[in-house]
Motif scaffolding. Structure first.
Motif, PDB file in Angstrom:
ATOM      1  N   ASN A  59       0.812  -1.220   0.000  1.00  0.00           N
ATOM      2  CA  ASN A  59       0.000   0.000   0.000  1.00  0.00           C
ATOM      3  C   ASN A  59       0.847   1.273   0.000  1.00  0.00           C
ATOM      4  N   GLY A  60       2.006   1.208  -0.674  1.00  0.00           N
ATOM      5  CA  GLY A  60       2.747   2.434  -0.894  1.00  0.00           C
ATOM      6  C   GLY A  60       2.055   3.286  -1.946  1.00  0.00           C
ATOM      7  N   THR A  61       2.322   4.569  -1.917  1.00  0.00           N
ATOM      8  CA  THR A  61       1.710   5.460  -2.908  1.00  0.00           C
ATOM      9  C   THR A  61       2.785   5.906  -3.893  1.00  0.00           C
ATOM     10  N   LEU A  62       2.494   5.716  -5.157  1.00  0.00           N
ATOM     11  CA  LEU A  62       3.412   6.074  -6.245  1.00  0.00           C
ATOM     12  C   LEU A  62       2.664   6.975  -7.210  1.00  0.00           C
ATOM     13  N   LYS A  63       3.278   8.094  -7.521  1.00  0.00           N
ATOM     14  CA  LYS A  63       2.673   9.030  -8.460  1.00  0.00           C
ATOM     15  C   LYS A  63       3.603   9.155  -9.664  1.00  0.00           C
ATOM     16  N   LEU A  64       3.111   8.747 -10.845  1.00  0.00           N
ATOM     17  CA  LEU A  64       3.855   8.875 -12.088  1.00  0.00           C
ATOM     18  C   LEU A  64       3.214   9.979 -12.904  1.00  0.00           C
ATOM     19  N   ASN A  65       3.989  11.052 -13.099  1.00  0.00           N
ATOM     20  CA  ASN A  65       3.431  12.278 -13.679  1.00  0.00           C
ATOM     21  C   ASN A  65       2.191  12.673 -12.870  1.00  0.00           C
ATOM     22  N   ASP A  66       0.994  12.575 -13.407  1.00  0.00           N
ATOM     23  CA  ASP A  66      -0.188  13.010 -12.657  1.00  0.00           C
ATOM     24  C   ASP A  66      -1.111  11.850 -12.288  1.00  0.00           C
ATOM     25  N   ILE A  67      -0.619  10.598 -12.369  1.00  0.00           N
ATOM     26  CA  ILE A  67      -1.459   9.444 -12.066  1.00  0.00           C
ATOM     27  C   ILE A  67      -0.974   8.789 -10.766  1.00  0.00           C
TER      28      ILE A  67
END
Length: 1005
Positions: free
Chosen positions: A260-268
């Protein structure tokens, strides 16, 4: 109420006790204050005076480097207490860390800070680092082909303690609670797997919590412009990512896991789960990662659409999205994990709030696999693609197999697009204008290889495409494209391969201010030759009308009509096709810089492909019925009739080319190089040519070179079918009449049957002429004029004042005396006595002179030495000679002869100095010398060395015909021509040195 005496005594004692205790407490507080002050002063003294940076730096670096296999350097080390209170700290300025072999720089930093709990260090033998901060570092981590990491620089403990005191003094634990890296650049490369990762901007925070079996980490990472390549293949470019996750490291199993880590690629936003595990004894890591789109809506995916051409705000987006990224496998030991991606869009729709255009249906099913271990498995498949809405209906599928090496692309697409409607109903980005309609129905297979580019032998396409009134106008890029009608049809069969037809009507393409192309009509017929010609499997026949191309590098091309046969196939270099072309063109006009070329009824055959310098390299030939060219700084057009010229790259080769420049007609063999310069540092035009001509008029040729470039006029007029009128010549001011082209370096090996130079007619001229840097050089020219033979060298150099400087060496043998004025034009003016002599002589002259604007020698500028050798010369009758004959009592004869004449001359300062020369005439032996001035006045002296009179005497002749004087005087030259050494020493040594210098410069051998 009065107190009893006993109570009073007790009260007094209590007050005294309180006062005593107060004094004791006061002293204690004062003592503690003094102690703290002394401690702070001591710390201040220790950190600022005793442990100054210049003292502590070498000690600290030595202690650090003893724990490392690498090497740490820094400008200074500074101990801190107040800034890291209540802990002691250290600060390193402007440092770097080298790898074990000292070849790689691991880290370069400007500021490194750390803080240590001194209580645990002293009492518990534990290093408890509260925080480490690294600011503006450049990080470079690498793994070589054998799996050895350059960042593995911690020394391994190999020795055990030998006594109890050593064990007790050893450090038991090392804990780091916080690591922070700010404003870093990061580069990681794995040379074994050829993986390369670069992050220009990186910020990293890691918190550590320790227990007996686990290490807990809290990670925050922010990276900008992440780029990852594998063996030159870019599969992530300019990606921004943000990661927040809690990790757990099992110390026994060496397993690092997170959920349940949070990863943001560009705006997603993605939810990230993963496991990293390193088996014992291996240098590889087992990887299992999964990133799943956090909010499965199309609205979130819409944020990734480039804003360059389409606005992404004020829009209602509907639909569901399923997007999962997975990576599984082994990383290390030359292997990389396999990556998979899956994207599905269901029920998608899009509607702008302020525009009538909308997408009513958007469906997609896309999957990809990336495997660098088994490269042929890598693929991308668009199983389903549907876009339907205002002005657009597109459906189909596309697959690309063997993606990493030789992609096999199989499209199957149908589209009906109304660009005019799209441009008016959707918020197209400002500056972009669209118009027209496109109908596309295309299917087939395209193979692309990394070495050769498209595999033309296996190009399989079929379908149709039609463009009606297509218009694309991109103001920002200054791109304009328009064609009222374009149609393409393709089909394929197993026997003949690919075939098709292309028709374009009134194409207009403009890119910025650099390129402009217009074509009135183009028709192309494509044909395959898979089994007939494996080298050139794709061929076409093209007919075009009214092509016109212009560019800002001064190129202007116009073709009235052309028929082209072309074939294309793989080239020798990667992704560089090989073209073979042959075409016939009517009325081709080319203008490049100041050069203009017009060709009528040209026929061309070329092979074109890129060379090792990645420049397009044409090889072939062209022939024509007539060619005309206007060349810079040449005042007449160059005309070539019916010739074959071969081309190799930027050079052309001539073979018996018949060329006319004005009335000068010649045959040329050889080559001209660097026609279209590629290197801007070398723009010279080179030529090595053999020139054969029957007749050449030097005055006419120099007149051509004196004039301004032939006026090319308007290119359209020059391309007229008749091609009969030569471009006019416009004379220019005298100040530049002698300027030769400075951008050419020509060498002519010449043979000219007749050469006219003024009134002189020369025969059989041979030699080498070079035009270089605006100068003309003649090397070892030989020619004949009657019975006379001539050898000459000449250099012609224009001067800044509009004149020209000429340096020359002329050797003439067996010439007639009346020809001397032709070979040395100034001598008949400076030495008019030669007009009275008849017979043959040898003559040599060496020197320099200026030419004026009328191409005449400026006598005042002449600086020369000359010599004449002759025998049996006849003296013509003239008034001066008759007076001398009376003086010397010459016998009366029909003709008077000079038995021998040897003369050395110096020409300068507008006069001719004749050094004493021996002349034998009749019964006399005379020594003659003196000065001849430009105004025809003279001052000669004649010494009589042998005569019927038994003594030596002299005669002075001064004046100007007819006003001159003859007078008797002493013989001044009597010592110059004697065999007696005693008398010869009396001669003037200055004149002797002059004569010897002339004879040294001029050799009659």
């Amino acid at each position: 109420m009065q107190l009893s005496e006993a109570e009073s005594v007790k009260r007094l004692a209590a007050e005294q006790e309180i006062e005593y205790m107060s004094n004791i407490l006061k002293k204690i507080l004062i003592s503690l204050g003094l102690a703290c002050t002394l401690i702070l002063l001591a710390i201040t003294f220790i950190t600022n005076f005793l442990f100054k940076p210049e003292k502590i730096t070498p000690i600290a670096l030595k202690a650090i480097n003893q724990q490392l296999d690498g090497q740490v350097f820094c400008k200074s080390v500074e101990l801190t207490f107040f800034s890291s209170f209540p802990r002691f700290g250290a600060r390193l300025h402007d440092g770097y860390i080298l790898s074990r072999d000292r070849r790689d720089t691991l880290v370069v930093f400007s500021d490194f800070r750390g803080a240590v709990n001194m209580t645990k260090l002293l009492l518990k033998k534990e290093i408890d680092i509260e925080r480490i901060t690294l600011r503006r570092p450049r990080l470079h981590l690498a793994v070589d082909q054998h799996g050895n990491a350059n960042y593995d620089i911690l020394k391994k403990e190999t020795a055990e303690a030998t006594d109890t005191s050593d064990v007790q003094s050893a450090i038991k634990k090392i804990h780091i609670k916080s690591l922070r890296i700010e404003d870093a650049s990061f580069h990681y490369e794995d040379k074994g797997s050829r993986l390369d990762c670069r992050i220009p901007h990186l910020a990293l925070k890691i918190g550590f919590v320790y227990d007996e079996d686990h290490l807990l980490l809290k990670l925050h990472s922010d990276s900008k412009q992440l780029t990852i390549t594998k063996g030159g293949f870019v599969f992530i470019r300019q990606l921004n990512s943000l990661l927040d996750t809690d990790m757990k490291l099992d110390k026994k199993s060496r397993k690092l896991s997170f959920t349940n880590g949070t990863l943001k690629l560009n705006d997603i936003d993605f939810l990230l789960d993963g496991v990293f595990e390193r088996p014992n004894g291996r240098k590889a890591v087992n990887v299992a990662l999964q990133a799943k789109m956090k909010v499965p809506s199309l609205a979130n995916l819409w944020k990734m659409v480039p804003k360059r051409y389409l606005k992404t705000t004020d829009v209602d987006v509907g639909g569901r999205v399923f997007l999962v990224l997975r990576t599984n496998g082994v990383y290390g030991e030359g292997k990389l994990p396999v990556s998979r991606a899956q994207l599905k869009i269901h029920g998608g729709s899009l509607r702008y709030k302020k525009f009538p255009g909308q997408i009513t249906a958007l469906e997609a099913d896309v999957e990809s696999l990336l495997d660098f271990n088994e490269r042929q498995r890598s693929a991308v498949r668009i199983n389903k693609m549907l876009i339907r809405g205002t002005g657009i209906h597109l459906s189909g599928s596309v697959s690309a197999q063997n993606l990493l090496d030789n992609p096999e692309i199989e499209p199957d697409v149908e589209a009906n697009i109304d660009l005019t409607k799209i441009g008016s109903t959707f918020p197209i980005v400002e500056g972009l204008q669209l118009g027209g309609r496109a109908f596309i129905d295309l299917a087939g297979k395209i193979t692309y290889t990394a070495q050769s580019g498209f595999d033309y032998r296996d190009l399989s396409l079929q379908g149709n495409a039609k463009l009606a009134d297509l218009q694309i106008n991109m103001a920002k890029e200054e791109l304009l494209f328009h064609t009222p009608y374009t149609a393409l049809s393709l089909k394929r069969d197993e026997k003949n391969g690919l075939s098709g037809q292309l028709d374009i009507d009134r194409l207009n393409l403009q890119y910025g201010k650099k390129h402009k192309l217009t074509v009135q009509a183009l028709h192309a017929q494509l044909s395959g030759s898979k089994k007939v010609d494996k080298r050139l499997p794709l061929k076409s026949k093209i007919n075009l009308a009214a092509l016109h191309y212009q560019s800002t590098d001064s190129m202007n091309v116009r073709i009235e009509k052309a028929s082209i046969a072309a074939a294309v196939g793989p080239g020798k270099l990667p992704r560089a096709p090989h073209f073979v072309t042959s075409f016939d063109a009517q009325n081709l006009a080319l203008h490049y810089g100041q050069m203009t070329l017009i060709v009528d009824k040209g026929s061309y055959q070329f092979n074109v492909e890129k060379n090792e310098q990645k420049q397009w390299w044409p090889i072939g030939s062209f022939s024509f019925s007539k060619l005309k060219a206007a060349i810079p700084n040449v005042g007449m057009p160059l005309s070539v009739n019916r010739s074959l010229i071969t081309v190799k790259g930027h050079d052309i080769h001539l073979n018996n080319a018949f060329v006319a420049l004005g009335d000068f007609k010649m045959k040329l063999d050889g080559e001209v190089r660097n026609i279209f310069p590629v290197d801007k540092r070398d723009t010279l035009l080179y030529a090595d040519l053999n020139l054969h001509a029957r007749y050449l008029d030097i005055d006419e040729l120099m007149g051509v070179l004196q004039a301004e470039s032939a006026n090319a006029g308007v290119i359209e007029r020059m391309a007229a079918p008749a091609l009969t009128a030569a471009p006019p010549v416009t004379p220019i001011a005298d100040s530049t009449r002698f300027t030769l082209p400075t951008n050419i370096r020509f060498t002519f090996n010449s043979f000219i049957e007749q050469l006219k130079m003024g009134s002189l007619m020369l025969n059989n001229l041979k030699g080498q002429a070079r035009v270089d840097n605006g100068q003309l050089n003649l090397h070892d020219f030989s020619l004949k004029s009657g019975e006379a033979s001539l050898q000459t060298k000449l250099r012609y150099k224009p001067l800044a004042n509009g004149q020209a400087r000429m340096q020359y060496v002329i050797d003439v043998r067996n010439m007639k005396m009346n020809q001397l004025k032709d070979f040395a034009p100034t001598l008949d003016t400076l030495f008019p006595v030669i007009k009275s002599l008849e017979g043959n002589a040898d003559f040599s002259i060496k020197g320099s002179a200026n030419l004026n604007n009328d191409m005449e020698i400026d006598i005042g500028s002449v600086r020369s030495v000359a010599a004449l050798r002759a025998t049996h010369l006849a003296v013509q009758d003239n008034e001066a000679f008759r007076e001398l004959a009376k003086t010397f009592k010459f016998k009366e004869r029909d003709s008077t002869y000079i038995d021998s004449l040897n003369v050395e001359m110096l020409i300068k300062d507008r006069q001719l100095e004749i050094l004493p020369a021996l002349v034998e005439i009749d019964r006399y032996r005379l020594a003659v010398g003196g000065i001849q001035h430009i105004d025809l006045s003279y001052d000669y002296h004649i010494s009589v060395l042998k005569s019927p009179v038994p003594f030596k005497m002299g005669v002075d002749v001064k004046g100007k015909i007819p006003d001159y004087n003859i007078s008797m005087t002493k013989a001044r030259y009597k010592y110059y021509f004697t065999d007696k050494e005693r008398l010869a020493k009396k001669a003037d040594s200055t004149i002797i040195r002059k004569r010897n210098a002339v004879l040294k410069l001029i050799n009659f051998e």
